[in-house]
Design a protein around this motif. Structure first.
Motif, PDB file in Angstrom:
ATOM      1  N   MET A   1       0.817  -1.194   0.000  1.00  0.00           N
ATOM      2  CA  MET A   1       0.000   0.000   0.000  1.00  0.00           C
ATOM      3  C   MET A   1       0.869   1.270   0.000  1.00  0.00           C
ATOM      4  O   MET A   1       0.486   2.284  -0.555  1.00  0.00           O
ATOM      5  CB  MET A   1      -0.956   0.007   1.199  1.00  0.00           C
ATOM      6  N   GLU A   2       2.026   1.181   0.601  1.00  0.00           N
ATOM      7  CA  GLU A   2       2.942   2.316   0.623  1.00  0.00           C
ATOM      8  C   GLU A   2       3.807   2.369  -0.632  1.00  0.00           C
ATOM      9  O   GLU A   2       4.636   3.254  -0.782  1.00  0.00           O
ATOM     10  CB  GLU A   2       3.841   2.233   1.866  1.00  0.00           C
ATOM     11  N   GLY A   3       3.665   1.382  -1.514  1.00  0.00           N
ATOM     12  CA  GLY A   3       4.419   1.350  -2.752  1.00  0.00           C
ATOM     13  C   GLY A   3       5.812   0.748  -2.619  1.00  0.00           C
ATOM     14  O   GLY A   3       6.627   0.856  -3.508  1.00  0.00           O
ATOM     15  N   GLY A   4       6.058   0.084  -1.510  1.00  0.00           N
ATOM     16  CA  GLY A   4       7.395  -0.430  -1.238  1.00  0.00           C
ATOM     17  C   GLY A   4       7.771  -1.685  -1.989  1.00  0.00           C
ATOM     18  O   GLY A   4       8.936  -1.879  -2.300  1.00  0.00           O
ATOM     19  N   LEU A   5       6.830  -2.563  -2.296  1.00  0.00           N
ATOM     20  CA  LEU A   5       7.192  -3.834  -2.920  1.00  0.00           C
ATOM     21  C   LEU A   5       6.827  -3.911  -4.385  1.00  0.00           C
ATOM     22  O   LEU A   5       7.473  -4.621  -5.149  1.00  0.00           O
ATOM     23  CB  LEU A   5       6.512  -4.996  -2.179  1.00  0.00           C
ATOM     24  N   GLY A   6       5.785  -3.243  -4.779  1.00  0.00           N
ATOM     25  CA  GLY A   6       5.376  -3.284  -6.173  1.00  0.00           C
ATOM     26  C   GLY A   6       4.779  -4.613  -6.607  1.00  0.00           C
ATOM     27  O   GLY A   6       4.758  -4.940  -7.772  1.00  0.00           O
ATOM     28  N   VAL A   7       4.335  -5.441  -5.638  1.00  0.00           N
ATOM     29  CA  VAL A   7       3.698  -6.722  -5.951  1.00  0.00           C
ATOM     30  C   VAL A   7       2.423  -6.845  -5.148  1.00  0.00           C
ATOM     31  O   VAL A   7       2.209  -6.128  -4.177  1.00  0.00           O
ATOM     32  CB  VAL A   7       4.621  -7.918  -5.633  1.00  0.00           C
ATOM     33  N   ASP A   8       1.596  -7.788  -5.537  1.00  0.00           N
ATOM     34  CA  ASP A   8       0.359  -8.063  -4.833  1.00  0.00           C
ATOM     35  C   ASP A   8       0.656  -8.875  -3.580  1.00  0.00           C
ATOM     36  O   ASP A   8       1.320  -9.903  -3.655  1.00  0.00           O
ATOM     37  CB  ASP A   8      -0.580  -8.835  -5.760  1.00  0.00           C
ATOM     38  N   ALA A   9       0.189  -8.447  -2.425  1.00  0.00           N
ATOM     39  CA  ALA A   9       0.482  -9.120  -1.160  1.00  0.00           C
ATOM     40  C   ALA A   9      -0.414 -10.309  -0.903  1.00  0.00           C
ATOM     41  O   ALA A   9      -0.280 -10.965   0.106  1.00  0.00           O
ATOM     42  CB  ALA A   9       0.353  -8.125   0.001  1.00  0.00           C
ATOM     43  N   GLN A  10      -1.346 -10.584  -1.802  1.00  0.00           N
ATOM     44  CA  GLN A  10      -2.208 -11.746  -1.564  1.00  0.00           C
ATOM     45  C   GLN A  10      -1.391 -12.975  -1.684  1.00  0.00           C
ATOM     46  O   GLN A  10      -1.566 -13.984  -1.273  1.00  0.00           O
ATOM     47  CB  GLN A  10      -3.356 -11.783  -2.565  1.00  0.00           C
TER      48      GLN A  10
END
Length: 130
Positions: A121-130
């Motif tokens: 949500m903060e744009g830190g990973l750039g992947v879907d956390a599901q």
């Protein structure tokens, strides 16, 4: 059903172990997951062993989101319980609450997932956390 997993050895294994509650996850929600769920629900409606079918909505996918959404809506209207992985995990330990031997592990999984989601949500990973 050609793409159902609830047949052959798997069906025999589920039924021989006396499993009455099934948790479903998988790929291609609108094909394999859907057909497997329909077979499980048919077993339930015919008075078979399966009493409840839970679909982890954040653990099923399709190439197109519209296919996934349509499959989940159809399955929910057919009697499947659509919920999340985290809800299922805590349901599994509900009788013991915080004293359940697996509660700490379940809680750690939920906290780690929440941290990954916050990073996304903060744009830190750039992947879907599901």
């Amino acid at each position: 059903r050609e793409f159902s997993l609830f047949k052959g050895d798997l069906k025999s294994s589920v039924l021989s172990k006396g499993r009455s509650q099934i948790i479903m996850c998988g790929l291609e929600s609108h094909v394999c997951v859907q057909q497997s769920c329909f077979d499980l629900l048919q077993n339930q409606h015919e008075g078979g062993l399966v009493q409840s079918l839970h679909i982890a909505t954040d653990a099923v996918c399709s190439q197109r989101e519209s296919d996934r959404e349509a499959a989940l809506a159809l399955l929910a209207s057919s009697g499947a319980i659509c919920t999340t992985t985290e809800s299922i995990l805590f349901e599994l330990v509900r009788d013991g609450g915080k004293d359940h031997p697996s509660f700490k592990d379940m809680s750690s999984i939920a906290k780690a997932r929440a941290a990954r989601l916050a990073a996304v949500m903060e744009g830190g990973l750039g992947v879907d956390a599901q």
